[in-house]
Design a protein around this motif. Structure first.
Motif, mmCIF file in Angstrom:
data_model
loop_
_atom_site.group_PDB
_atom_site.id
_atom_site.type_symbol
_atom_site.label_atom_id
_atom_site.label_comp_id
_atom_site.label_asym_id
_atom_site.label_seq_id
_atom_site.Cartn_x
_atom_site.Cartn_y
_atom_site.Cartn_z
ATOM 1 N N LEU A 448 -71.075 77.087 25.938
ATOM 2 C CA LEU A 448 -71.274 78.006 24.817
ATOM 3 C C LEU A 448 -71.888 79.314 25.299
ATOM 4 O O LEU A 448 -72.744 79.302 26.196
ATOM 5 N N PRO A 449 -71.504 80.440 24.707
ATOM 6 C CA PRO A 449 -72.190 81.703 25.026
ATOM 7 C C PRO A 449 -73.664 81.597 24.645
ATOM 8 O O PRO A 449 -73.992 81.329 23.484
ATOM 9 N N ALA A 450 -74.550 81.768 25.595
ATOM 10 C CA ALA A 450 -75.976 81.520 25.364
ATOM 11 C C ALA A 450 -76.553 82.472 24.323
ATOM 12 O O ALA A 450 -77.370 82.070 23.484
ATOM 13 N N LYS A 451 -76.141 83.735 24.365
ATOM 14 C CA LYS A 451 -76.671 84.714 23.420
ATOM 15 C C LYS A 451 -76.281 84.353 21.995
ATOM 16 O O LYS A 451 -77.095 84.414 21.074
ATOM 17 N N TRP A 452 -75.008 83.965 21.815
ATOM 18 C CA TRP A 452 -74.553 83.557 20.486
ATOM 19 C C TRP A 452 -75.295 82.319 20.019
ATOM 20 O O TRP A 452 -75.764 82.242 18.879
ATOM 21 N N HIS A 453 -75.407 81.316 20.888
ATOM 22 C CA HIS A 453 -75.979 80.034 20.467
ATOM 23 C C HIS A 453 -77.434 80.199 20.044
ATOM 24 O O HIS A 453 -77.866 79.622 19.032
ATOM 25 N N LYS A 454 -78.187 80.985 20.769
ATOM 26 C CA LYS A 454 -79.593 81.185 20.421
ATOM 27 C C LYS A 454 -79.717 81.873 19.060
ATOM 28 O O LYS A 454 -80.522 81.468 18.219
ATOM 29 N N SER A 455 -78.924 82.911 18.836
ATOM 30 C CA SER A 455 -79.003 83.621 17.558
ATOM 31 C C SER A 455 -78.509 82.741 16.412
ATOM 32 O O SER A 455 -79.021 82.818 15.288
ATOM 33 N N TYR A 456 -77.521 81.892 16.676
ATOM 34 C CA TYR A 456 -77.016 80.980 15.647
ATOM 35 C C TYR A 456 -78.107 80.017 15.190
ATOM 36 O O TYR A 456 -78.312 79.811 13.992
ATOM 37 N N LEU A 457 -78.809 79.432 16.147
ATOM 38 C CA LEU A 457 -79.890 78.505 15.806
ATOM 39 C C LEU A 457 -81.020 79.223 15.078
ATOM 40 O O LEU A 457 -81.576 78.706 14.100
ATOM 41 N N LYS A 458 -81.348 80.415 15.544
ATOM 42 C CA LYS A 458 -82.472 81.150 14.960
ATOM 43 C C LYS A 458 -82.124 81.695 13.571
ATOM 44 O O LYS A 458 -82.889 81.531 12.620
ATOM 45 N N ASP A 459 -80.971 82.346 13.452
ATOM 46 C CA ASP A 459 -80.625 83.017 12.191
ATOM 47 C C ASP A 459 -80.185 82.051 11.098
ATOM 48 O O ASP A 459 -80.454 82.289 9.914
ATOM 49 N N LEU A 460 -79.508 80.971 11.486
ATOM 50 C CA LEU A 460 -78.986 80.054 10.476
ATOM 51 C C LEU A 460 -79.859 78.813 10.325
ATOM 52 O O LEU A 460 -80.375 78.530 9.245
ATOM 53 N N TYR A 461 -80.028 78.044 11.387
ATOM 54 C CA TYR A 461 -80.788 76.796 11.271
ATOM 55 C C TYR A 461 -82.272 77.038 10.992
ATOM 56 O O TYR A 461 -82.874 76.327 10.185
ATOM 57 N N ARG A 462 -82.854 78.035 11.643
ATOM 58 C CA ARG A 462 -84.288 78.246 11.441
ATOM 59 C C ARG A 462 -84.586 79.123 10.222
ATOM 60 O O ARG A 462 -85.392 78.770 9.363
ATOM 61 N N ASP A 463 -83.904 80.285 10.127
ATOM 62 C CA ASP A 463 -84.243 81.267 9.093
ATOM 63 C C ASP A 463 -83.317 81.233 7.883
ATOM 64 O O ASP A 463 -83.584 81.905 6.888
#
Length: 606
Positions: A448-463
């Motif tokens: 997975l693209p690391a930049k995308w995956h981190k923002s996905y977890l942060k923006d959707l799952y966390r926030d």
């Protein structure tokens, strides 16, 4: 030599047996030494992570630890009571019936039970119950485990999310410490060891060392399946290619097809061929047989070249695929399917198109176990905190996240079934790997693209920003899901542990257009991949308006078998016109020439 000299006392091993077991232990030691030497050479070329400083660790102890003593005292009282009950049961099991008859009163009560522990299939074999010693081991383990979970439930000063994390961690530790996972306390392993004279242990050790070298647990025979030969075999051609995806067009299976084609977006967390496992299970093959022109997106597994890929790129890729198909077949719109994370992205894509006044490009949308509101997203939210995000950043330093990390995460969600069950079968019992297409797909990891995956977890799952109008901006366009009026078919799995039912239901509340919600039996995969020919599971529908999941369930009608026929009827009702299956409807015969045969090379890249 006389017969007297050949005599071996009963119960003692013969010389031949002693020599054999000496060889078994020697061979095991040699295998481990060879493995250690190989790993040492590899580790010498890498930097080892620093261990946590004990003082720092102590300073970070949470405040709720102060309530631990009282919770432990309460648990001790329960454990003493349950322990006495358990011991009485053991004494009863080994005491002669004549003595039991002299004991006044009925049989001892069963210790308090936690259903999630008592349903452990690792203890299903009769050997765990017929032998009093193993029965005591099993029951003692369950009793202690239950008390540990009760301690967690009794702790005060914990936020609900903290308590969920603690309980999840405890359950993982409990599953790992099961007596079934150790050779000397598992009666099945002990029987196999005697029967095979230790060969199972050597074979299991070989399996374990092999998995350690490749950094991934093996679930199925790695040589049983080959893409394009006996898996992912529906005829088709790759007709378009970008740096992010290949577009596969499948050959028609009928003389006439519905005019509006179907574009399927599978999750790029996994390989697309979950929807084309084999001819009997293939959703793609079945859809072509229903007269649908099917296109499938095959995402590229991330590498260093995709270090800057973000969510915007996947949304733009979906629009690119939609417009490519529209132009190829000269049609105004397409049907779409988004599975899991690709369904989440498809919702953002539709919102973007609606904001730009281009919603008519998509005739209908189908969501397979997709989420847009992540408040109730289940155990995956437990993996989203500052420490996990920092770990992802470290693991993705090369620009992409190794797919084995995500595979391990998903396995942890069902550790009992997807980890420890295979530790027992593969490592302790030394059984041969079975040929199982679904498990082959499950182990076919995607980077997975690391930049995308981190923002996905942060923006959707966390926030949980996707359901906040305007909070997320994609390609310069604020995203508001309320703008989506495209007819939507929403499928959820009753036992889905990745996209929980309650979370998927909220799609109904997020969209403004007409929706049809269908609840399928089983989970995230089997609930989707359930062809009518297999006559498995069931699904529930409710044609009356339902303003909540509870309301839907209360009035739902159950139908045996697959929900696929319900879906195709819904799909065709939105665009019933048909055309001849000729010209551009044949892969490679239109303006887009065939690049290569399906399934293409992107899905084969590792």
């Amino acid at each position: 030599m006389s017969a007297e000299n050949d005599f071996t006392p009963p119960g003692l091993p013969t010389l031949e047996e002693m020599q054999h077991w000496t060889w078994v232990f020697g061979r095991a030691q040699q295998m481990m030494l060879e493995h250690a030497a190989t790993m040492a050479q590899q580790m010498a070329q890498k930097d080892l992570p620093q261990l946590t400083d004990p003082a720092t660790f102590q300073a970070k102890l949470p405040a709720w630890m102060g309530s631990m003593p009282q919770a432990m005292l309460d648990a001790q009282a329960d454990m003493w009571r349950d322990g006495m009950t358990l011991w009485q049961g053991f004494i009863g099991a080994i005491t002669p019936p004549a003595l039991i008859a002299e004991h006044e009163g009925g049989p001892p009560a069963t210790p308090a039970q936690v259903p999630e522990l008592r349903s452990d299939r690792r203890f299903a074999a009769r050997q765990w119950h017929d032998n009093p010693v193993y029965a005591l081991i099993q029951q003692s383990y369950l009793m202690v485990s239950e008390q540990m979970l009760r301690v967690a439930d009794r702790l005060e000063g914990l936020e609900p999310k903290q308590k969920e994390k603690l309980r999840f961690a405890l359950k993982g530790m409990i599953d790992a410490s099961s007596p079934a996972n150790f050779a000397l306390t598992n009666p099945l392993v002990m029987e196999k060891m005697v029967e095979s004279k230790g060969e199972n242990l050597l074979k299991g050790l070989d399996h374990m060392l092999s998995d350690m070298r490749k950094g991934q647990l093996t679930h199925t025979d790695p040589n049983a399946f080959e893409l394009g030969r006996n898996i992912a075999v529906t005829p088709g051609k790759v007709v378009y290619e970008s740096p992010l995806f290949q577009l596969i067009q499948y050959a028609p299976a009928t003389d006439e097809v519905v005019e509006t084609p179907l574009v399927i977006f599978p999750p790029w967390i996994n390989r697309f061929y979950i929807l084309d496992l084999n001819p009997q299970k293939s959703f793609v093959k079945w859809a072509t047989e229903q007269g649908v022109t099917v296109f499938m997106v095959s995402w590229k597994s991330a590498d260093e070249s995709m270090a800057e890929v973000i969510w915007d790129d996947y949304v733009k890729a979906q629009i690119e695929a939609i417009d490519t198909v529209r132009d190829l077949l000269d049609v105004p719109s397409v049907h779409t399917i988004g599975y899991c994370v690709a369904g989440t992205t498809l919702a953002a894509t539709l919102a973007l198109l609606a904001r730009r006044g281009e919603a008519e490009r998509v005739k209908s949308v189908t969501f397979f176990t997709a989420q847009v509101d992540f408040e109730k997203a289940g155990d995956l939210t437990l993996f989203v905190d500052d420490e996990q995000l920092a770990l992802i950043e470290q693991l993705g330093s090369a620009g992409y996240l190794d797919g084995r990390y995500m595979a391990a995460t998903f396995n942890l969600l069902r550790g009992r079934d997807l980890i420890w069950n295979y530790v027992i079968n593969n490592y302790l019992l030394g059984e041969d790997y079975p040929p199982f297409d679904l498990l082959h797909w499950n182990g076919d990891t995607t980077n997975l693209p690391a930049k995308w995956h981190k923002s996905y977890l942060k923006d959707l799952y966390r926030d949980n920003r996707l359901v906040q109008p305007g909070s997320i901006v994609i390609d310069g366009t604020p995203i508001d899901l309320r703008l989506i009026q495209t007819p939507a078919y929403i499928q959820a799995g009753r036992e889905d542990h990745i996209a929980p039912l309650e979370s998927v239901w909220r799609l109904n509340e997020a969209l403004s257009g007409p929706t049809r919600f269908v609840l399928a039996g089983s989970g995230h995969i089997a609930g989707v991949v359930n062809p009518p020919s297999m006559q498995k599971y069931q699904y529930w529908t409710n044609d009356a308006p339902a303003n909540s999941l509870e309301h839907f369930v209360a009035g739902a009608k159950e139908t045996k078998g697959s929900w696929w026929p319900d879906w195709i009827e819904w799909l065709k009702a939105h665009a019933p016109k048909t055309v001849k299956a000729k010209g551009a409807r044949i892969p490679g015969k239109g303006k887009l020439k065939a690049i290569e045969d399906a399934p293409g090379r992107y899905v084969k890249a590792r």
